[in-house]
Design an enzyme around this catalytic site. Structure first.
Site, PDB file in Angstrom:
ATOM      1  N   ASN A  91      -6.799  -4.140   5.794  1.00 37.78           N
ATOM      2  CA  ASN A  91      -7.331  -3.195   6.782  1.00 37.78           C
ATOM      3  C   ASN A  91      -7.943  -3.912   7.990  1.00 37.78           C
ATOM      4  O   ASN A  91      -8.922  -3.452   8.578  1.00 37.78           O
ATOM      5  CB  ASN A  91      -8.360  -2.251   6.136  1.00 37.78           C
ATOM      6  CG  ASN A  91      -7.779  -0.880   5.841  1.00 37.78           C
ATOM      7  OD1 ASN A  91      -7.095  -0.289   6.670  1.00 37.78           O
ATOM      8  ND2 ASN A  91      -8.043  -0.376   4.638  1.00 37.78           N
ATOM      9  N   TYR A  96      -7.594  -3.844  -2.240  1.00 42.92           N
ATOM     10  CA  TYR A  96      -7.528  -2.793  -1.225  1.00 42.92           C
ATOM     11  C   TYR A  96      -8.858  -2.820  -0.478  1.00 42.92           C
ATOM     12  O   TYR A  96      -9.851  -2.281  -0.953  1.00 42.92           O
ATOM     13  CB  TYR A  96      -7.261  -1.438  -1.874  1.00 42.92           C
ATOM     14  CG  TYR A  96      -7.230  -0.273  -0.918  1.00 42.92           C
ATOM     15  CD1 TYR A  96      -6.696  -0.403   0.362  1.00 42.92           C
ATOM     16  CD2 TYR A  96      -7.727   0.968  -1.295  1.00 42.92           C
ATOM     17  CE1 TYR A  96      -6.666   0.665   1.239  1.00 42.92           C
ATOM     18  CE2 TYR A  96      -7.693   2.050  -0.431  1.00 42.92           C
ATOM     19  CZ  TYR A  96      -7.169   1.892   0.840  1.00 42.92           C
ATOM     20  OH  TYR A  96      -7.152   2.952   1.711  1.00 42.92           O
ATOM     21  N   ASP A 136      -3.869  -4.805   1.167  1.00 40.83           N
ATOM     22  CA  ASP A 136      -4.146  -4.168   2.450  1.00 40.83           C
ATOM     23  C   ASP A 136      -5.538  -4.601   2.868  1.00 40.83           C
ATOM     24  O   ASP A 136      -6.537  -4.114   2.342  1.00 40.83           O
ATOM     25  CB  ASP A 136      -4.061  -2.646   2.286  1.00 40.83           C
ATOM     26  CG  ASP A 136      -4.469  -1.898   3.546  1.00 40.83           C
ATOM     27  OD1 ASP A 136      -4.736  -2.542   4.581  1.00 40.83           O
ATOM     28  OD2 ASP A 136      -4.532  -0.656   3.487  1.00 40.83           O
ATOM     29  N   ASN A 175       0.041   4.422  -0.483  1.00 41.95           N
ATOM     30  CA  ASN A 175      -0.561   5.673   0.001  1.00 41.95           C
ATOM     31  C   ASN A 175      -0.321   6.809  -0.992  1.00 41.95           C
ATOM     32  O   ASN A 175       0.136   7.888  -0.629  1.00 41.95           O
ATOM     33  CB  ASN A 175      -0.011   6.028   1.391  1.00 41.95           C
ATOM     34  CG  ASN A 175      -0.835   7.104   2.084  1.00 41.95           C
ATOM     35  OD1 ASN A 175      -1.930   7.437   1.651  1.00 41.95           O
ATOM     36  ND2 ASN A 175      -0.303   7.648   3.164  1.00 41.95           N
ATOM     37  N   GLU A 206      -3.957   1.508  -2.901  1.00 43.70           N
ATOM     38  CA  GLU A 206      -4.147   2.924  -2.594  1.00 43.70           C
ATOM     39  C   GLU A 206      -3.263   3.781  -3.501  1.00 43.70           C
ATOM     40  O   GLU A 206      -2.527   4.653  -3.048  1.00 43.70           O
ATOM     41  CB  GLU A 206      -3.914   3.228  -1.114  1.00 43.70           C
ATOM     42  CG  GLU A 206      -4.633   4.492  -0.671  1.00 43.70           C
ATOM     43  CD  GLU A 206      -4.596   4.750   0.830  1.00 43.70           C
ATOM     44  OE1 GLU A 206      -5.194   5.756   1.248  1.00 43.70           O
ATOM     45  OE2 GLU A 206      -3.980   3.964   1.593  1.00 43.70           O
ATOM     46  N   ASP A 217       3.085   4.934   4.780  1.00 39.83           N
ATOM     47  CA  ASP A 217       2.816   4.553   6.170  1.00 39.83           C
ATOM     48  C   ASP A 217       2.691   3.040   6.310  1.00 39.83           C
ATOM     49  O   ASP A 217       2.633   2.516   7.416  1.00 39.83           O
ATOM     50  CB  ASP A 217       1.576   5.265   6.723  1.00 39.83           C
ATOM     51  CG  ASP A 217       0.353   5.170   5.827  1.00 39.83           C
ATOM     52  OD1 ASP A 217       0.468   4.703   4.673  1.00 39.83           O
ATOM     53  OD2 ASP A 217      -0.734   5.575   6.275  1.00 39.83           O
ATOM     54  N   HIS A 218       2.641   2.326   5.182  1.00 34.95           N
ATOM     55  CA  HIS A 218       2.718   0.864   5.150  1.00 34.95           C
ATOM     56  C   HIS A 218       4.110   0.462   4.667  1.00 34.95           C
ATOM     57  O   HIS A 218       4.828   1.260   4.055  1.00 34.95           O
ATOM     58  CB  HIS A 218       1.702   0.281   4.161  1.00 34.95           C
ATOM     59  CG  HIS A 218       0.273   0.498   4.510  1.00 34.95           C
ATOM     60  ND1 HIS A 218      -0.567  -0.512   4.912  1.00 34.95           N
ATOM     61  CD2 HIS A 218      -0.482   1.631   4.502  1.00 34.95           C
ATOM     62  CE1 HIS A 218      -1.779  -0.023   5.118  1.00 34.95           C
ATOM     63  NE2 HIS A 218      -1.760   1.275   4.879  1.00 34.95           N
ATOM     64  N   ASN A 268       0.874  -1.168   0.000  1.00 36.64           N
ATOM     65  CA  ASN A 268       0.000   0.000   0.000  1.00 36.64           C
ATOM     66  C   ASN A 268       0.917   1.224   0.000  1.00 36.64           C
ATOM     67  O   ASN A 268       1.562   1.524   1.000  1.00 36.64           O
ATOM     68  CB  ASN A 268      -0.920   0.010   1.224  1.00 36.64           C
ATOM     69  CG  ASN A 268      -1.799   1.251   1.279  1.00 36.64           C
ATOM     70  OD1 ASN A 268      -1.375   2.350   0.949  1.00 36.64           O
ATOM     71  ND2 ASN A 268      -3.037   1.079   1.719  1.00 36.64           N
TER      72      ASN A 268
END
Length: 254
Positions: free
Chosen positions: A150, A108, A148, A10, A36, A244-245, A8
């Protein structure tokens, strides 16, 4: 051996500025699945659209700057599909690539949002994906489901489980779905090789969470149980920056 990386990013344009393609060129995987991406292909430059030696595939959200997935593959797939459900395809939630020896789902998963505002949508997505993967397996295919998710599945999968009982990504309904998914024919490959905690794939940008390793493991590479024997490694690459991943990867012996 087939190496599959999933990340991911971002925002693929932001990641490009942080060295995404230099990293990609350094590892040269057989397949790189991104989530993402936050872009339509027409918004991207040649480096991202046509990296040498790879076929690039895209599923973008209708809303610009939101969601989206892409795959770079050395081998051109036999077939390329989106998920086939408008409510998910309109957000660019997945690509399904059919190769001779396996089918790759790059997904995602939705965020359930504070107060569970999108929990129903999230669980609908989870159920849809589960059934789609089962149908492929029933038809004689092996499947790899990267992305991801989540969802932090168990207390070991996040640094502060007690503090996050009511937070998106660790809601009881989400964990229950992950329980049912892994009990119904699918293997979390990372846990085939690593039973220890403190292995995370996402960290908040706030309060120095990443240097302190206050994270969550929410990015996975899962396979149908019958294909687990082909998985020779499953890794988290926490040292790779740019999002951030961090990336995760699996190696398949076909």
């Amino acid at each position: 051996m087939i190496n599959i990386y999933s990340w991911n990013v971002n925002g693929i344009r932001a990641a490009q500025k942080k060295g995404l393609m230099e990293w990609f060129g350094g590892i040269q995987p057989d397949i790189l699945a991104l989530q993402e991406t936050k872009a339509q292909p027409e918004q991207l430059d040649e480096e991202l659209i046509s990296p040498a030696g790879y076929t690039a595939l895209w599923a973008s959200a209708q809303k610009k700057g939101y969601s989206g997935v892409s795959v770079y593959s050395r081998e051109e797939p036999l077939k390329v599909d989106t998920l086939g459900a408008e409510e998910f395809d309109s957000e660019g939630r997945g690509l399904v690539l059919t190769f001779p020896k396996f089918t790759l789902f790059n997904c995602y998963f939705p965020n359930s949002q504070p107060e569970g505002a999108r929990l129903d949508y999230k669980l609908d997505f989870c159920s849809f994906l589960h059934e789609a993967a089962k149908e492929r397996v029933a038809a004689g295919e092996n499947v790899v489901i990267v992305g991801d998710y989540n969802i932090a599945h168990k207390p070991i999968d996040l640094a502060r489980p007690d503090q996050n009982e009511k937070n998106p990504g660790y809601l009881p309904e989400e964990r229950a779905w992950m329980d049912s998914f892994t009990a119904d024919g699918f293997t979390d490959t990372f846990r085939m090789f690593t039973s220890e905690g403190e292995n995370y794939t996402w960290w908040s940008y706030r309060a120095g969470a990443r240097p302190k390793n206050i994270g969550w493991r929410i990015d996975y590479a899962c396979v149908n149980d019958g294909f687990a024997g082909a998985v020779k490694s499953s890794s988290i690459h926490a040292d790779v920056m740019g999002s951030d991943h961090c990336p995760v990867s699996i190696e398949l012996d076909l």
